[in-house]
Design a protein around this motif. Structure first.
Motif, PDB file in Angstrom:
ATOM      1  N   HIS A 283       0.843  -1.191   0.000  1.00  0.00           N
ATOM      2  CA  HIS A 283       0.000   0.000   0.000  1.00  0.00           C
ATOM      3  C   HIS A 283       0.881   1.246   0.000  1.00  0.00           C
ATOM      4  CE1 HIS A 283      -3.554  -2.380   0.703  1.00  0.00           C
ATOM      5  NE2 HIS A 283      -2.961  -2.967   1.721  1.00  0.00           N
ATOM      6  N   PRO A 284       0.519   2.235  -0.782  1.00  0.00           N
ATOM      7  CA  PRO A 284       1.246   3.508  -0.734  1.00  0.00           C
ATOM      8  C   PRO A 284       1.181   4.097   0.670  1.00  0.00           C
ATOM      9  CG  PRO A 284      -0.232   3.419  -2.631  1.00  0.00           C
ATOM     10  CD  PRO A 284      -0.556   2.242  -1.768  1.00  0.00           C
TER      11      PRO A 284
ATOM     12  N   LYS B 164      -1.684   5.855   5.696  1.00  0.00           N
ATOM     13  CA  LYS B 164      -1.999   6.884   6.680  1.00  0.00           C
ATOM     14  C   LYS B 164      -3.495   7.196   6.679  1.00  0.00           C
ATOM     15  CE  LYS B 164       2.494   9.193   6.837  1.00  0.00           C
ATOM     16  NZ  LYS B 164       3.243  10.457   6.611  1.00  0.00           N
ATOM     17  N   GLY B 165      -4.094   7.195   5.488  1.00  0.00           N
ATOM     18  CA  GLY B 165      -5.529   7.422   5.399  1.00  0.00           C
ATOM     19  C   GLY B 165      -6.315   6.310   6.073  1.00  0.00           C
ATOM     20  N   ASP B 166      -5.888   5.045   5.857  1.00  0.00           N
ATOM     21  CA  ASP B 166      -6.541   3.906   6.484  1.00  0.00           C
ATOM     22  C   ASP B 166      -6.423   3.983   7.999  1.00  0.00           C
ATOM     23  OD1 ASP B 166      -7.109   3.050   3.965  1.00  0.00           O
ATOM     24  OD2 ASP B 166      -5.682   1.380   3.953  1.00  0.00           O
TER      25      ASP B 166
ATOM     26  N   ALA C 153      -8.685   4.954  13.359  1.00  0.00           N
ATOM     27  CA  ALA C 153      -8.599   5.677  14.628  1.00  0.00           C
ATOM     28  C   ALA C 153      -9.894   6.432  14.929  1.00  0.00           C
ATOM     29  CB  ALA C 153      -7.419   6.651  14.594  1.00  0.00           C
ATOM     30  N   VAL C 154     -10.487   7.062  13.921  1.00  0.00           N
ATOM     31  CA  VAL C 154     -11.727   7.817  14.122  1.00  0.00           C
ATOM     32  C   VAL C 154     -12.863   6.883  14.528  1.00  0.00           C
ATOM     33  CG1 VAL C 154     -13.508   9.178  12.958  1.00  0.00           C
ATOM     34  CG2 VAL C 154     -11.094   9.723  12.605  1.00  0.00           C
TER      35      VAL C 154
ATOM     36  N   MET D  88      -7.555  -6.042  14.327  1.00  0.00           N
ATOM     37  CA  MET D  88      -7.657  -6.745  13.055  1.00  0.00           C
ATOM     38  C   MET D  88      -7.300  -5.900  11.839  1.00  0.00           C
ATOM     39  SD  MET D  88     -10.767  -9.449  13.379  1.00  0.00           S
ATOM     40  CE  MET D  88      -9.916 -10.449  12.162  1.00  0.00           C
ATOM     41  N   VAL D  89      -7.358  -4.594  11.998  1.00  0.00           N
ATOM     42  CA  VAL D  89      -7.122  -3.724  10.824  1.00  0.00           C
ATOM     43  C   VAL D  89      -5.728  -3.149  10.896  1.00  0.00           C
ATOM     44  CG1 VAL D  89      -7.861  -1.659   9.607  1.00  0.00           C
ATOM     45  CG2 VAL D  89      -9.557  -3.173  10.628  1.00  0.00           C
ATOM     46  N   HIS D  90      -4.988  -3.278   9.829  1.00  0.00           N
ATOM     47  CA  HIS D  90      -3.644  -2.686   9.785  1.00  0.00           C
ATOM     48  C   HIS D  90      -3.661  -1.421   8.968  1.00  0.00           C
ATOM     49  CE1 HIS D  90      -3.215  -4.224   5.690  1.00  0.00           C
ATOM     50  NE2 HIS D  90      -3.524  -5.423   6.113  1.00  0.00           N
TER      51      HIS D  90
END
Length: 204
Positions: A134-135, A140-142, A147-148, A202-204
């Motif tokens: 991933h770029p 950072k967007g993910d 986080a939100v 679970m989410v990276h």
């Protein structure tokens, strides 16, 4: 057993219990209206999926894209069905259903293709994960979206779980909750808390 396995072992019975509670007290209850039953049925499905997703590759039975689409549609269900013809205004009704929509959005975020981190089940069999480069900007967007969502769910969970603590009630408050309301807030709060933890794991 890894630290994440230990956390999953604690979360799994929590989600199963939440699903059983929702099924018994809301989905199968004759006192609930059709909209409330659909609400709780979606919550029950969400809890069951979270109970099994750390241990099984759900993508084998149902494509990840289909899972994401289902939870995205469930997230839209809550604001779109906010007004039921009662006195409550549309913005106020939508606001009360926002936490449920965020929970479903978090599930859609967790089940989107390539979201899950590599993980080994208790038996040692690896649960497949999709790896791709991933770029940096996308990563950072993910992370920001994760986080939100997690912060909102944690805030909602703490508000529900601490609302009925005697020492935190406003002085002279006459708001006495029924047992049904207390149980409802407990299960809703713990489910939101578990969802936030699962999201972060679970989410990276």
């Amino acid at each position: 057993m890894s630290a994440s396995d230990a956390i999953y072992c604690m979360l799994t019975p929590l989600f199963v219990a939440a699903a059983v509670h929702g099924l018994r007290h809301d989905v199968l209850s004759r006192r609930s209206g059709w909209r409330s039953r659909v609400d709780r049925l979606l919550h029950t499905a969400m809890a069951l999926v979270m109970a099994v997703m750390p241990w099984f590759d759900l993508g084998r039975g149902l494509p990840e894209g289909a899972q994401t689409a289902f939870f995205a549609a469930a997230a839209l269900w809550y604001p779109l069905t906010a007004v039921s013809g009662r006195q409550e205004s549309e913005p106020a009704a939508a606001a009360t259903r926002l936490p449920y929509a965020v929970g479903m959005a978090a599930m859609g975020w967790m089940t989107r293709p390539g979201a899950a981190e590599p993980h080994e089940a208790l038996g040692g069999a690896p649960v497949p994960a999709h790896h791709s480069a991933h770029p940096v900007g996308q990563m950072k967007g993910d992370e920001t979206v994760t986080a939100v969502l997690a912060l909102y769910l944690l805030t909602h969970a703490l508000r529900l779980l601490t609302r009925d603590m005697p020492t935190l009630r406003a002085a002279g408050s006459s708001d006495i909750s029924t047992d049904r309301e207390l149980y409802g807030r407990f299960w809703e709060g713990t489910t939101a808390l578990g969802t936030a933890v699962m999201l972060l794991l679970m989410v990276h």
